[in-house]
Design a protein around this motif. Sequence first.
Motif, PDB file in Angstrom:
ATOM      1  N   GLY A 128     -38.954  -2.501   3.125  1.00 16.24           N
ATOM      2  CA  GLY A 128     -37.677  -1.838   3.360  1.00 16.24           C
ATOM      3  C   GLY A 128     -37.662  -0.413   2.837  1.00 16.24           C
ATOM      4  O   GLY A 128     -37.136   0.498   3.496  1.00 16.24           O
ATOM      5  N   ARG A 129     -38.250  -0.191   1.669  1.00 17.21           N
ATOM      6  CA  ARG A 129     -38.317   1.163   1.108  1.00 17.21           C
ATOM      7  C   ARG A 129     -39.125   2.094   2.000  1.00 17.21           C
ATOM      8  O   ARG A 129     -38.716   3.238   2.256  1.00 17.21           O
ATOM      9  CB  ARG A 129     -38.930   1.100  -0.293  1.00 17.21           C
ATOM     10  N   LEU A 130     -40.263   1.624   2.476  1.00 14.88           N
ATOM     11  CA  LEU A 130     -41.124   2.458   3.321  1.00 14.88           C
ATOM     12  C   LEU A 130     -40.448   2.777   4.658  1.00 14.88           C
ATOM     13  O   LEU A 130     -40.533   3.908   5.150  1.00 14.88           O
ATOM     14  CB  LEU A 130     -42.455   1.746   3.569  1.00 14.88           C
ATOM     15  N   VAL A 131     -39.777   1.788   5.245  1.00 18.32           N
ATOM     16  CA  VAL A 131     -39.098   2.038   6.523  1.00 18.32           C
ATOM     17  C   VAL A 131     -37.913   2.964   6.322  1.00 18.32           C
ATOM     18  O   VAL A 131     -37.655   3.850   7.155  1.00 18.32           O
ATOM     19  CB  VAL A 131     -38.679   0.700   7.171  1.00 18.32           C
ATOM     20  N   SER A 132     -37.188   2.820   5.226  1.00 22.71           N
ATOM     21  CA  SER A 132     -36.058   3.728   4.953  1.00 22.71           C
ATOM     22  C   SER A 132     -36.524   5.180   4.855  1.00 22.71           C
ATOM     23  O   SER A 132     -35.793   6.098   5.243  1.00 22.71           O
ATOM     24  CB  SER A 132     -35.362   3.313   3.653  1.00 22.71           C
ATOM     25  N   ALA A 133     -37.726   5.385   4.344  1.00 20.71           N
ATOM     26  CA  ALA A 133     -38.233   6.754   4.180  1.00 20.71           C
ATOM     27  C   ALA A 133     -38.493   7.431   5.515  1.00 20.71           C
ATOM     28  O   ALA A 133     -38.395   8.656   5.622  1.00 20.71           O
ATOM     29  CB  ALA A 133     -39.508   6.727   3.338  1.00 20.71           C
ATOM     30  N   ILE A 134     -38.821   6.664   6.561  1.00 21.37           N
ATOM     31  CA  ILE A 134     -39.116   7.279   7.858  1.00 21.37           C
ATOM     32  C   ILE A 134     -37.966   7.149   8.849  1.00 21.37           C
ATOM     33  O   ILE A 134     -37.926   7.862   9.853  1.00 21.37           O
ATOM     34  CB  ILE A 134     -40.390   6.667   8.482  1.00 21.37           C
ATOM     35  N   GLU A 135     -37.040   6.266   8.574  1.00 22.84           N
ATOM     36  CA  GLU A 135     -35.998   5.905   9.546  1.00 22.84           C
ATOM     37  C   GLU A 135     -35.255   7.099  10.136  1.00 22.84           C
ATOM     38  O   GLU A 135     -35.023   7.140  11.358  1.00 22.84           O
ATOM     39  CB  GLU A 135     -35.016   4.936   8.887  1.00 22.84           C
TER      40      GLU A 135
END
Length: 408
Positions: free
Chosen positions: A115-122
Amino acid sequence: MPTSPSVPADRVTLADLEGDPHPVLAGLRAAAPAVWVPVLGAWLVTGYELAVAVLRDARTFTVDDPRFSTAQVVGPSMLSLDGAPHARHRGPFNRPFRHDEVQARLAAFTRAETGRLVSAIEPHGAAELRRAVAGPLAVTVMAEVLGLGQADPGTILTWYDGIVAAVQAEGAAAGRGRAADGATSVAAGGTAAFGELAASLREVIARGGSLLAEVTGPLAEAPLAEAPLAETEAISNAAVLMFGGIETTEGMIANALLHLLSSPAQLALVLADPGLVPAAVEESLRLEPAAAVVDRYATAGTRLGSAEIRAGDQVTVSIAGANRDPAVFADPDAFDVRRSNAGRHLAFAHGPHFCLGAHLARLEAQVAVGTLLARLPRLRLDPGYPSAPRGLVFRKPPALRVRWDTGA
């Protein structure tokens, strides 16, 4: 659908096997399920039945050979030993990598990190997913497993890259029968990288409260039925766990996303029913295993189909070839998330060296794929960049550039 070529084994090139090997593998398998391939200096097994036979029979087809280069860099481990020594090295790790233990220890962490990694690119609407999600997730989870959670992921990758390069250089030198100057330099760099990793892991063991502290602890204190490992043995095994946990898991995630985003009808099925994500991951493992080949060495003369194997011969099992054997998998070149027997694939090998981290790798891939599809609307490949998998031993897209709608 790839067709079976008429290229004989003695004309197969490394370029054939590194680019799109599947037509060549199909042609070799149609001629014979085990054939001598000069460019590899090995018997290449492409038939499913013979692949299972080789992987199951560690007495006749061993990893315990000087040509198995990983041991030259990190020392003996469960990856490079067979029989009782293999069981002793692997035994203390068995329980921590069981499905229930992985779920209890690592499921919440994996979901949070994804979730953290996807939030960074979202917000951006575009990314290269190997380096933005798949690779970082694999590194961070393995750091958590090994008790290196406080270490900088970039430092861990530096160690990993050095060890991988050294293993590859050792393997190439063994194939030539001598070490070139460049290989010697790379090997020295790998030794230094492993030394830094080992120093950090010794600190982890000394602190206690970690997996490595468990497997090295006094038997009376360790929650394990198996005898503990020596510190050096635990560190060697941790190095091969890190290697497998980063390289193949990153490839699993990238390959699964590539297969789904390249197959609109299959993607639609998964978007309509997210419960199909695990099946999609299994079918991707079958179609393009992240580890495409595994090497064994004959301990005695034997036969594989019509092939006469001599003692000492290298026998390379093509997992990629076995996984597309039409005798087992109907329409083997198609990506079908509803394939009923996809789980028979050999992507995690078979027999005594079945991948210890299979449950963890599946968890990471399922969480990553499911999260990306759920959170990035109309996720799609960027048509401006190639994304075909490459690699002789480890196969994945060199880059996986994608776009999605942001609503901005």
